[in-house]
Design a protein around this motif. Structure first.
Motif, short mmCIF file in Angstrom:
data_model
loop_
_atom_site.label_atom_id
_atom_site.label_comp_id
_atom_site.label_asym_id
_atom_site.label_seq_id
_atom_site.Cartn_x
_atom_site.Cartn_y
_atom_site.Cartn_z
N ASN A 1 0.84 -1.20 0.00
CA ASN A 1 0.00 0.00 0.00
C ASN A 1 0.88 1.26 0.00
O ASN A 1 0.52 2.29 0.54
CB ASN A 1 -0.96 0.02 1.19
N LYS A 2 2.02 1.12 -0.66
CA LYS A 2 2.98 2.23 -0.72
C LYS A 2 3.69 2.27 -2.07
O LYS A 2 3.79 1.25 -2.76
CB LYS A 2 4.02 2.09 0.40
N LEU A 3 4.15 3.46 -2.42
CA LEU A 3 4.99 3.66 -3.61
C LEU A 3 6.29 4.28 -3.12
O LEU A 3 6.27 5.19 -2.29
CB LEU A 3 4.28 4.60 -4.59
N PHE A 4 7.42 3.79 -3.63
CA PHE A 4 8.73 4.24 -3.16
C PHE A 4 9.52 4.84 -4.32
O PHE A 4 9.59 4.25 -5.41
CB PHE A 4 9.52 3.07 -2.57
N LEU A 5 10.14 5.98 -4.09
CA LEU A 5 11.06 6.57 -5.06
C LEU A 5 12.30 5.68 -5.13
O LEU A 5 12.97 5.45 -4.13
CB LEU A 5 11.43 7.98 -4.61
N ARG A 6 12.60 5.17 -6.32
CA ARG A 6 13.70 4.20 -6.44
C ARG A 6 15.05 4.81 -6.04
O ARG A 6 15.87 4.16 -5.39
CB ARG A 6 13.78 3.65 -7.87
N SER A 7 15.32 6.05 -6.42
CA SER A 7 16.59 6.68 -6.04
C SER A 7 16.70 6.82 -4.53
O SER A 7 17.80 6.74 -3.96
CB SER A 7 16.72 8.05 -6.71
#
Length: 439
Positions: A165-171
């Motif tokens: 239930n989350k989105l993460f900035l890859r950098s």
């Protein structure tokens, strides 16, 4: 440009894979890649993956020997090319606009992490129910995101350790060298909790965008008794990492609350007597001390009931707690909030669980109020009564809406939704702790 890389660990999920994959292929955000990591499946999962890979070249299929979901997610991340990372389990699925809404929020908020709500379901999606623990709106600032550089007070309890239930900035993930742990269970706790502590900006989408299946007997959630203390090991690793990056003192209060709630939750989930005793003794003799639970004042804990149970554990034996828990479950009764509603009022009863059924029987027997409607999001018939769904209701046809839910936090979330979505005045929404004390 690939905007989002979705990483999906797959293990013996042939029955559920088509629904999960279709939910990704039908996303309104098209610039995505779907990285499926077959974790040594022994069923037809690999065949299903190859079939879908031929349908859409956005699907990438990787394979590894059975090493569990954490290792599979790390493998998927290692080849990901998207600006953001998303995670989905093979037996769950996203709503069609999930990635679009999370991505847009991340871009607008310049967020390291985006958190959104979700619902659980058993067997069929029609049985789904909202889970406030996934996004505790009352614990976060208002708006579509917040600056987390100073670390909000309840940071580590605003959501669960679930990554889906989350989105993460890859950098951001790469900068902090975040990895999932290789353990069989709770491999996501370290990744998510350290990420929350490190994030400077967190975005919020106040909608349910993911559906999580709870009835899959083959999932790792069904293996608690095999490793009852593994959650504590993961939390100790988080504590060590927070100390290493000099954030522990800043988030200490919320981290201790996270530890306490996990201790009690895992103990209450134990149904095998031997493993229950094993965890109980570990909590009493070692784990509470390792988390410094008693170094804080009782008022520092957000859930007073969990803290009371913690004290009880210290001074009682496992069998006493076990018997007391059984007694609490057997004795629990619910009382309709007569004192808050004038006699003869027209009410809509919201909720068809144990509390709702108890309220219905009391009203049938007492005739205290006129039941104009019985409402539930998923149940259609019970106690010989047909129920309505919220969207079909004429809410003006009742004087009050009685929220028949035991847990206050979930009840408050329902009240907020009814007020915001259907315009029901707050003074018409009634909830009172329904548990009738027999002491």
């Amino acid at each position: 440009m690939i905007k989002v890389s979705v990483v999906m660990p797959v293990y013996n999920a042939e029955e559920y894979l088509p629904l999960a994959l279709e939910s990704l292929l039908n996303q309104t955000l098209r610039e995505i890649e779907i990285i499926c990591v077959d974790d040594g499946s022994t069923d037809r999962s690999a065949e299903v993956l190859r079939y879908y890979q031929k349908k859409d070249d956005r699907i990438i299929v990787l394979s590894q020997k059975n090493s569990y979901a954490g290792v599979a997610r790390n493998y998927g991340m290692s080849v990901a090319r998207g600006k953001y990372l998303s995670f989905l389990d093979a037996d769950d699925y996203f709503t069609p606009k999930m990635l679009e809404k999370a991505y847009n929020n991340a871009e607008e908020q310049k967020a390291d992490i985006v958190i959104f709500g979700g619902e659980y379901f058993t067997e069929k999606i029609e049985n789904r129910f909202y889970v406030p623990e996934l996004l505790r709106e009352e614990q976060i600032p208002e708006g579509d995101g917040f600056d987390n550089r100073e670390k909000i007070e309840k940071l580590m309890t605003i959501t669960t350790p679930a990554p889906w239930n989350k989105l993460f900035l890859r950098s951001f993930v790469e900068k902090h060298q975040l990895k999932f742990q290789a353990c069989k269970r709770v491999n996501d706790l370290f990744f998510v909790e350290v990420a929350l502590a490190c994030a400077d900006k967190i975005g919020i989408v106040r909608e349910s965008l993911v559906y999580y299946r709870t009835d899959n007997g083959g999932s790792l959630q069904g293996t608690n008794k095999e490793s009852p203390e593994q959650f504590a090991t993961a939390l100790m690793d988080v504590q060590s990492k927070l100390q290493e990056i000099q954030l522990y003192d800043i988030v200490k209060k919320s981290f201790r609350n996270l530890c306490l709630s996990n201790c009690i939750y895992n103990l209450e989930c134990m149904h095998d007597a031997d493993e229950f005793e094993r965890l109980y003794v570990a909590l009493k003799t070692r784990i509470f001390k390792e988390f410094h639970i008693f170094d804080a004042a009782s008022e520092d804990y957000y859930n007073s009931e969990d803290y009371k149970k913690c004290i009880y554990i210290i001074f009682h034996s496992p069998i006493q707690y076990w018997m007391d828990r059984c007694q609490r479950q057997n004795d629990r009764q619910y009382l309709f909030p007569y004192q808050l509603i004038p006699k003869g009022s027209r009410i809509a009863l919201y909720g068809a669980g144990k509390v709702g059924k108890s309220f219905f029987r009391q009203l049938q027997k007492s005739g205290y109020c006129e039941l104009s409607a019985w409402v539930d999001r998923s149940v259609r018939e019970t106690e010989g009564q047909m129920l309505s769904i919220p969207a079909d209701m004429d809410w003006n046809g009742c004087d009050y809406v009685v929220v028949a839910i035991e847990m206050e936090e979930r009840a408050e979330s329902v009240k907020k939704e009814l007020h915001q979505k259907y315009g029901i005045p707050c003074n018409k929404l009634i909830w009172h702790n329904p548990v009738l004390s027999l002491s």
